[in-house]
Motif scaffolding. Structure first.
Motif, mmCIF file in Angstrom:
data_model
loop_
_atom_site.group_PDB
_atom_site.id
_atom_site.type_symbol
_atom_site.label_atom_id
_atom_site.label_comp_id
_atom_site.label_asym_id
_atom_site.label_seq_id
_atom_site.Cartn_x
_atom_site.Cartn_y
_atom_site.Cartn_z
ATOM 1 N N UNK A 191 0.822 -1.199 0.000
ATOM 2 C CA UNK A 191 0.000 0.000 0.000
ATOM 3 C C UNK A 191 0.852 1.242 0.000
ATOM 4 N N UNK A 192 0.195 2.390 -0.183
ATOM 5 C CA UNK A 192 0.891 3.662 -0.101
ATOM 6 C C UNK A 192 1.358 4.211 -1.431
ATOM 7 N N UNK A 193 1.540 3.349 -2.435
ATOM 8 C CA UNK A 193 1.993 3.778 -3.761
ATOM 9 C C UNK A 193 1.783 2.616 -4.718
ATOM 10 N N UNK A 194 1.683 2.895 -6.022
ATOM 11 C CA UNK A 194 1.539 1.802 -6.986
ATOM 12 C C UNK A 194 2.789 0.932 -7.023
ATOM 13 N N UNK A 195 2.613 -0.330 -7.397
ATOM 14 C CA UNK A 195 3.723 -1.265 -7.543
ATOM 15 C C UNK A 195 3.844 -1.678 -9.004
#
Length: 506
Positions: free
Chosen positions: A276-280
């Motif tokens: 989570x927290x940013x795209x991968x």
């Protein structure tokens, strides 16, 4: 008549007599502490009883300035049992912000580690490390405790946003809302007493605290690290056979760089890996799936004000598409506004997990909440089947010569290059186009990659307006206090006059 609701501090209380580990505390990794459910719940009760005897009353605020350790959890959940509202404060915040949060929240008492006391103003303190009368052990009062019974939307805890766009904002979160949130997330991710989850993100941040709540609801065990360090993280996962691993994509990327520790080890015991927290990127997802080959890989999405209980599994068990943040969880309502159609735009949400409001900030509340709908500021899209995808923060989007640029889209494109480990794209000032994209790049080990290589790759794989006009190579991305790449720092670097004047032609 307003109905009583469950006290959030009592999560997992049904397991209090079970002789199983609740917390494995690695604050001192050479001397792990294993705290079982009876001991953990007794400690929470002792904090609650101590709070009442210290003169605190329901609705009073206490501060927690503390790194990851079991005492943080005892204070957090114990104070809520007494109806006292915890205000968790980031340990990396400067003294000025720590003092401002304490004043803004009206904190009456701060539980603080000895090494952090210098950040505090003149205020009553319980020193977590002290063995004297000002210490946590002396504050606790053993014995049975009758917990506070909240009603309606009584406030449970008050986190503060990161303050990336101004002063931090106090978010008022209720017992009712976050009991629903914790139970919903734990159920969606199938937490049970057979699970052990590792948490290395800071407890003062929503990501880590949501994980703790899932653990308590499921009667699971948490392996709690003081802070993330990739080699220690791998060692803990291996030693304690953690079934759930979680973190921002950067944490997984740094872990995967420790190839000498990972080679030849079997991690089939890991059943769930959440990011989570940013795209991968595709490459990162594939690498994580290869390492944790029996695990479900899930990208999660959450907002302090509206919780992480927004998107999850499909109700009929259909497979989640790659990069999707999930299917709408029942009980939530969504609208996407400001885009070309109803399937793209800024997410607005009505949810049982929504905050009561912002503390002492009616102007921001009026700006962000209208008729019960909260403007998240996040840009999402919905595919024809109904799955949702994170596009980027509205605050991160910038305009270049009339074109909207969402940095996360450009970053994902760049990170598909086989010689790029990580990419971060930020706006830089430009006399003609107003803003142009700059890219900060971490190369793969041993890669021979030039600035022109990156630009050429971008022009082949994305619209011309997205290609970075300048490429800056870094040995590693700078991190902020919650384990994310410090976008604010790199944006400031891109805007520095020495670099801003180096505009390159298309």
């Amino acid at each position: 008549m307003t109905k009583p609701v469950k006290n959030l501090g009592l999560l997992g209380i049904e397991y209090r007599d079970q002789q199983r580990p609740a917390v494995i505390d690695l604050w001192d990794p050479d001397n792990p502490r294993i705290i079982d459910y009876p001991v953990f719940h007794a400690a929470c009760d002792a904090v609650a009883k101590g709070a009442i005897e210290a003169g605190l009353r329901p609705g009073d605020r206490i501060g927690i300035l503390c790194s990851n350790r079991v005492e943080f959890l005892e204070i957090f959940f114990g104070c809520m049992r007494a109806g006292v509202v915890p205000v968790s404060i980031g340990i990396l915040q400067p003294k000025e912000i720590v003092e401002w949060i304490i004043r803004d929240a009206g904190v009456k008492l701060v539980f603080c580690e000895s090494s952090l006391r210098e950040k505090l103003p003149d205020i009553a303190v319980v020193d977590i490390d002290s063995t004297a009368k000002d210490g946590l052990a002396a504050f606790k009062r053993e014995g049975e405790f009758t917990p506070f019974v909240p009603v309606g939307d009584a406030i449970a805890f008050q986190p503060y946003t990161s303050g990336s766009t101004g002063r931090p904002k106090g978010v008022l979160l209720s017992h009712r809302a976050h009991t629903w949130v914790a139970e919903t997330i734990s159920r969606d991710r199938d937490f049970s007493p057979t699970d052990t989850m590792i948490v290395a993100a800071p407890l003062y941040h929503k990501h880590a605290m949501n994980s703790i709540k899932c653990v308590l609801v499921g009667g699971s065990t948490v392996v709690l690290m003081r802070k993330f360090e990739p080699r220690a993280y791998i060692e803990a996962v291996t030693r304690y056979h953690t079934t759930v691993v979680s973190g921002v994509p950067t944490i997984f990327a740094m872990m995967l760089q420790q190839r000498d520790m990972l080679t030849g080890r079997d991690y089939s015991f890991v059943r769930l890996a959440t990011m989570g927290g940013a795209p991968a990127t595709d490459a990162l997802i594939d690498a994580v799936a290869d390492l944790f080959h029996q695990a479900e890989i899930v990208q999660i999405f959450g907002i302090t004000e509206a919780s992480a209980a927004l998107f999850g599994r499909h109700p009929k068990g259909e497979a989640r598409p790659r990069h999707s943040i999930g299917w709408p969880i029942a009980g939530n309502e969504f609208r996407l506004e400001g885009g070309e159609d109803e399937n793209f735009g800024t997410l607005h949400v009505r949810s049982p997990g929504l905050m009561n409001g912002y503390h002492n900030n009616p102007a921001e509340m009026e700006k962000r909440v209208k008729d019960g709908w909260f403007d998240t500021g996040d840009i999402l899209r919905r595919d024809p089947a109904g799955w949702f995808y994170f596009v980027g923060r509205g605050d991160d989007m910038f305009v270049s010569s009339g074109n909207n640029i969402y940095p996360s889209e450009v970053e994902l494109m760049l990170e598909r290059h086989p010689d790029i480990d990580q990419a971060l794209v930020v706006p830089a000032p430009d006399e003609i186009k107003y803003r142009v994209p700059y890219a900060f790049i971490v190369k793969r080990a041993g890669a021979e990659l030039t600035e022109q290589d990156v630009k050429d790759y971008s022009l082949r794989n994305a619209p011309p307006y997205q290609h970075p006009r300048k490429v800056i190579f870094l040995p590693a991305m700078p991190m902020n206090g919650v384990g994310k790449i410090d976008r604010k720092l790199l944006t400031a670097r891109a805007a520095a006059p020495a670099e801003a004047t180096e505009r390159e032609a298309n």
